[in-house]
Design a protein around this motif. Sequence first.
Motif, PDB file in Angstrom:
ATOM      1  N   PHE A 401       0.832  -1.199   0.000  1.00 23.16           N
ATOM      2  CA  PHE A 401       0.000   0.000   0.000  1.00 23.16           C
ATOM      3  C   PHE A 401       0.871   1.254   0.000  1.00 23.16           C
ATOM      4  O   PHE A 401       0.582   2.225  -0.702  1.00 23.16           O
ATOM      5  N   LYS A 402       1.957   1.241   0.797  1.00 22.11           N
ATOM      6  CA  LYS A 402       2.838   2.410   0.871  1.00 22.11           C
ATOM      7  C   LYS A 402       3.574   2.618  -0.448  1.00 22.11           C
ATOM      8  O   LYS A 402       3.648   3.738  -0.962  1.00 22.11           O
ATOM      9  N   LYS A 403       4.119   1.548  -1.016  1.00 25.06           N
ATOM     10  CA  LYS A 403       4.913   1.682  -2.238  1.00 25.06           C
ATOM     11  C   LYS A 403       4.046   2.026  -3.450  1.00 25.06           C
ATOM     12  O   LYS A 403       4.497   2.731  -4.364  1.00 25.06           O
ATOM     13  N   LEU A 404       2.815   1.517  -3.477  1.00 24.58           N
ATOM     14  CA  LEU A 404       1.925   1.792  -4.605  1.00 24.58           C
ATOM     15  C   LEU A 404       1.122   3.068  -4.397  1.00 24.58           C
ATOM     16  O   LEU A 404       0.432   3.515  -5.326  1.00 24.58           O
ATOM     17  N   ASP A 405       1.194   3.633  -3.173  1.00 26.88           N
ATOM     18  CA  ASP A 405       0.452   4.847  -2.834  1.00 26.88           C
ATOM     19  C   ASP A 405      -1.049   4.638  -3.030  1.00 26.88           C
ATOM     20  O   ASP A 405      -1.737   5.417  -3.686  1.00 26.88           O
ATOM     21  N   VAL A 406      -1.561   3.543  -2.449  1.00 28.97           N
ATOM     22  CA  VAL A 406      -2.993   3.240  -2.507  1.00 28.97           C
ATOM     23  C   VAL A 406      -3.499   3.055  -1.086  1.00 28.97           C
ATOM     24  O   VAL A 406      -2.713   2.865  -0.147  1.00 28.97           O
ATOM     25  N   GLY A 407      -4.816   3.083  -0.941  1.00 28.78           N
ATOM     26  CA  GLY A 407      -5.397   2.982   0.382  1.00 28.78           C
ATOM     27  C   GLY A 407      -6.270   1.770   0.612  1.00 28.78           C
ATOM     28  O   GLY A 407      -6.848   1.631   1.687  1.00 28.78           O
ATOM     29  N   SER A 408      -6.399   0.892  -0.386  1.00 26.60           N
ATOM     30  CA  SER A 408      -7.264  -0.270  -0.223  1.00 26.60           C
ATOM     31  C   SER A 408      -6.820  -1.394  -1.149  1.00 26.60           C
ATOM     32  O   SER A 408      -6.048  -1.176  -2.092  1.00 26.60           O
ATOM     33  N   ARG A 409      -7.338  -2.592  -0.879  1.00 22.19           N
ATOM     34  CA  ARG A 409      -7.031  -3.738  -1.733  1.00 22.19           C
ATOM     35  C   ARG A 409      -7.575  -3.529  -3.140  1.00 22.19           C
ATOM     36  O   ARG A 409      -6.933  -3.867  -4.131  1.00 22.19           O
ATOM     37  N   THR A 410      -8.780  -2.936  -3.220  1.00 17.70           N
ATOM     38  CA  THR A 410      -9.379  -2.710  -4.538  1.00 17.70           C
ATOM     39  C   THR A 410      -8.508  -1.794  -5.380  1.00 17.70           C
ATOM     40  O   THR A 410      -8.296  -2.038  -6.580  1.00 17.70           O
ATOM     41  N   GLU A 411      -7.984  -0.717  -4.774  1.00 16.97           N
ATOM     42  CA  GLU A 411      -7.108   0.191  -5.513  1.00 16.97           C
ATOM     43  C   GLU A 411      -5.827  -0.507  -5.932  1.00 16.97           C
ATOM     44  O   GLU A 411      -5.330  -0.304  -7.054  1.00 16.97           O
ATOM     45  N   ALA A 412      -5.271  -1.333  -5.036  1.00 14.12           N
ATOM     46  CA  ALA A 412      -4.047  -2.065  -5.374  1.00 14.12           C
ATOM     47  C   ALA A 412      -4.290  -3.035  -6.525  1.00 14.12           C
ATOM     48  O   ALA A 412      -3.474  -3.156  -7.447  1.00 14.12           O
ATOM     49  N   ILE A 413      -5.442  -3.724  -6.495  1.00 13.10           N
ATOM     50  CA  ILE A 413      -5.777  -4.675  -7.554  1.00 13.10           C
ATOM     51  C   ILE A 413      -5.979  -3.948  -8.874  1.00 13.10           C
ATOM     52  O   ILE A 413      -5.492  -4.378  -9.928  1.00 13.10           O
ATOM     53  N   ALA A 414      -6.690  -2.796  -8.823  1.00  5.24           N
ATOM     54  CA  ALA A 414      -6.917  -2.025 -10.052  1.00  5.24           C
ATOM     55  C   ALA A 414      -5.596  -1.565 -10.653  1.00  5.24           C
ATOM     56  O   ALA A 414      -5.384  -1.651 -11.869  1.00  5.24           O
ATOM     57  N   LEU A 415      -4.681  -1.078  -9.801  1.00  3.37           N
ATOM     58  CA  LEU A 415      -3.387  -0.612 -10.292  1.00  3.37           C
ATOM     59  C   LEU A 415      -2.587  -1.770 -10.874  1.00  3.37           C
ATOM     60  O   LEU A 415      -1.950  -1.645 -11.930  1.00  3.37           O
ATOM     61  N   ALA A 416      -2.631  -2.924 -10.189  1.00  5.66           N
ATOM     62  CA  ALA A 416      -1.914  -4.084 -10.701  1.00  5.66           C
ATOM     63  C   ALA A 416      -2.460  -4.532 -12.048  1.00  5.66           C
ATOM     64  O   ALA A 416      -1.707  -4.832 -12.981  1.00  5.66           O
ATOM     65  N   HIS A 417      -3.787  -4.551 -12.164  1.00  2.79           N
ATOM     66  CA  HIS A 417      -4.404  -4.961 -13.432  1.00  2.79           C
ATOM     67  C   HIS A 417      -4.030  -3.986 -14.562  1.00  2.79           C
ATOM     68  O   HIS A 417      -3.802  -4.400 -15.704  1.00  2.79           O
ATOM     69  N   SER A 418      -3.976  -2.687 -14.232  1.00  2.80           N
ATOM     70  CA  SER A 418      -3.635  -1.705 -15.267  1.00  2.80           C
ATOM     71  C   SER A 418      -2.210  -1.855 -15.751  1.00  2.80           C
ATOM     72  O   SER A 418      -1.850  -1.355 -16.823  1.00  2.80           O
ATOM     73  N   HIS A 419      -1.365  -2.564 -14.975  1.00  4.84           N
ATOM     74  CA  HIS A 419       0.013  -2.808 -15.367  1.00  4.84           C
ATOM     75  C   HIS A 419       0.245  -4.263 -15.800  1.00  4.84           C
ATOM     76  O   HIS A 419       1.373  -4.720 -15.896  1.00  4.84           O
ATOM     77  N   GLY A 420      -0.847  -4.980 -16.038  1.00  2.26           N
ATOM     78  CA  GLY A 420      -0.709  -6.311 -16.617  1.00  2.26           C
ATOM     79  C   GLY A 420      -0.615  -7.432 -15.633  1.00  2.26           C
ATOM     80  O   GLY A 420      -0.457  -8.594 -16.041  1.00  2.26           O
ATOM     81  N   LEU A 421      -0.696  -7.168 -14.333  1.00  2.00           N
ATOM     82  CA  LEU A 421      -0.643  -8.235 -13.338  1.00  2.00           C
ATOM     83  C   LEU A 421      -2.027  -8.809 -13.122  1.00  2.00           C
ATOM     84  O   LEU A 421      -3.006  -8.072 -13.024  1.00  2.00           O
ATOM     85  N   ARG A 422      -2.124 -10.106 -13.004  1.00  2.00           N
ATOM     86  CA  ARG A 422      -3.422 -10.729 -12.702  1.00  2.00           C
ATOM     87  C   ARG A 422      -3.212 -12.039 -11.962  1.00  2.00           C
ATOM     88  O   ARG A 422      -2.110 -12.575 -11.939  1.00  2.00           O
TER      89      ARG A 422
END
Length: 422
Positions: A401-422
Motif C-alpha cells: 500500500f505504501k509503495k503503490l500509494d494506494v489505500g485499499s485492496r481494490t485500488e491495489a488490484i486495479a493498479l496491478a491490473h492496469s500494469h498487466g498483473l493478474r
Amino acid sequence: MSFSDLPWPLLQTVAAIADAPLTQIADQLRDALLPHMGSSALVIFTEDCTGRPQKKSGQEDIVSRVSIAELDELRADLSDGSPWFGEAVLAGRPRPVLALKHAPSQALLVLTDPRPANPQGNPGLELVTYLWGIAARRIQEKVADAPPSYLAESRAASAERIRVTAELTDLHSTTLETLLAALRSSSLDDAAARTTVTDLAAKALVGLRTLSHRTTDLVEEPVAKAFERLREDLRPLTRFSGIEVEFIEPPLNGRALPGEVAHAARAVVRGLVLAMTEQPEVSRIRTQWDCDGENLLINVRDDGRGALAADAPSIARLDRRVQALTGQLRMDVMPGWGADIFVSLPLDLPTRPSGDAAGWNLATRELEVLQHLAAGQRNRTIASTMGISENTVKFHVRNLFKKLDVGSRTEAIALAHSHGLR
C-alpha cells in the motif's frame, strides 16, 4: 418569462445531478428528491456500472444490507417505467417502497419508506420521475465516457465480486448439501420434520446457486446481446440521418464479453459512427463484430471521401478508451474511398507485468503477494500458497500500500491490473 422568473432551484438541482461523479450520484439524487419525496434510503441498481451495480444513500442499516438478488427480484416485478408503490423485501425484511425503472437501461430506483411532501395528489411524484430519468441517463453517459482509471478499478471490483460470490457459494453449498444428506438419513425417524426441512434446504440451495449465476451475469454479457444493444443505441441515427448503417452480427456462440469490454465496444462504435456521419458525402456505414476467443474484433467502415483525420480529437479520445483496456485501434484512410477502422479489445487481462511495474521497487516477495492479490486471493489463501504466515502476508500488503500509494485492496488490484498483473 424574465431571467429572474426562471425556476433556479430546479435548474441548480438538475445541474448538480448532471455534474455529480458516479460515486456521488445517489447522494445528489436523494438530496434533490427530499423536498418532494422523503425516504429512509435511496438505492440505484444499474448494470451499466459492472463493478458497482448498486449506488446507495441513506440509513446505514438499509444501504449496507440490501442485496442484488432483492433488487433484481423487485425490478422483475415492474412491468414498465411507471412509478410503483408497494411492499418489497429490502435489506432482509419487507418495507414500503417507491420503485421506478428506467426503460432504456433497465436501471432501477428504489426509495424505502417513501413520504410524499404533499400526499394530496402528490405532484412531487412527477418531479421524482423527471429527476430519476436525468440521473439514469447521466449514469449511462458517464460510464460510456469513463476515464481509464475508472475502467480499471471497475474491472478489478467485478473480478473481486465474482471471487467472493463463488467462495460463499461453495461454502454454503457444502453446508446445505451436508444438511440434506443428514436429513435424508434413515436413522432419523421424524419423517414429517425431515421432509419439511429437506424442502426448505433444497430451496435455499437453489436460491444460492441462482444468486451466483445472477452475479456472474452482471459482469459478463453475451456477445449477441451486447451487439443488439449497440443496434438499439444507433437506431435513432439510422432512422433520421438518412445514412444507411449496416450491422454484421457476431457469431451467436461467441464468447461472452466482460462488462467493461461490452460497454467500451458500444461506446467506441457509437463514437466512430458519429465521427463518420459528420463527413460530407457519406451515405453508408458498415459495422461488424467478431470474436476469436481471446479478443473482440470490431470493424467500422464508411463510403465517404476519406476525409476522416486520424489525429482528430474524437478519434484520439476513442483510442485512449481502447488503450485503457489494453486494446488496439488501427485506422486506414483511403482518399476518395472512405475510412476503414479496426479495433481489437482483449477479453482477458494480460498475464505478464509491463516494464512499468519495475518502477514500484517491489521486493520479490512483495511482487509475488501483489500477483496473488491481483488474482483475487485472500490473505489466508496467499499464506497457504506461499508457505508463510497470514501475519507475514499482512505485513507485505501494508508495504505494498505504501509503495503503490494506494489505500485499499481494490485500488491495489486495479493498479496491478492496469500494469498487466493478474
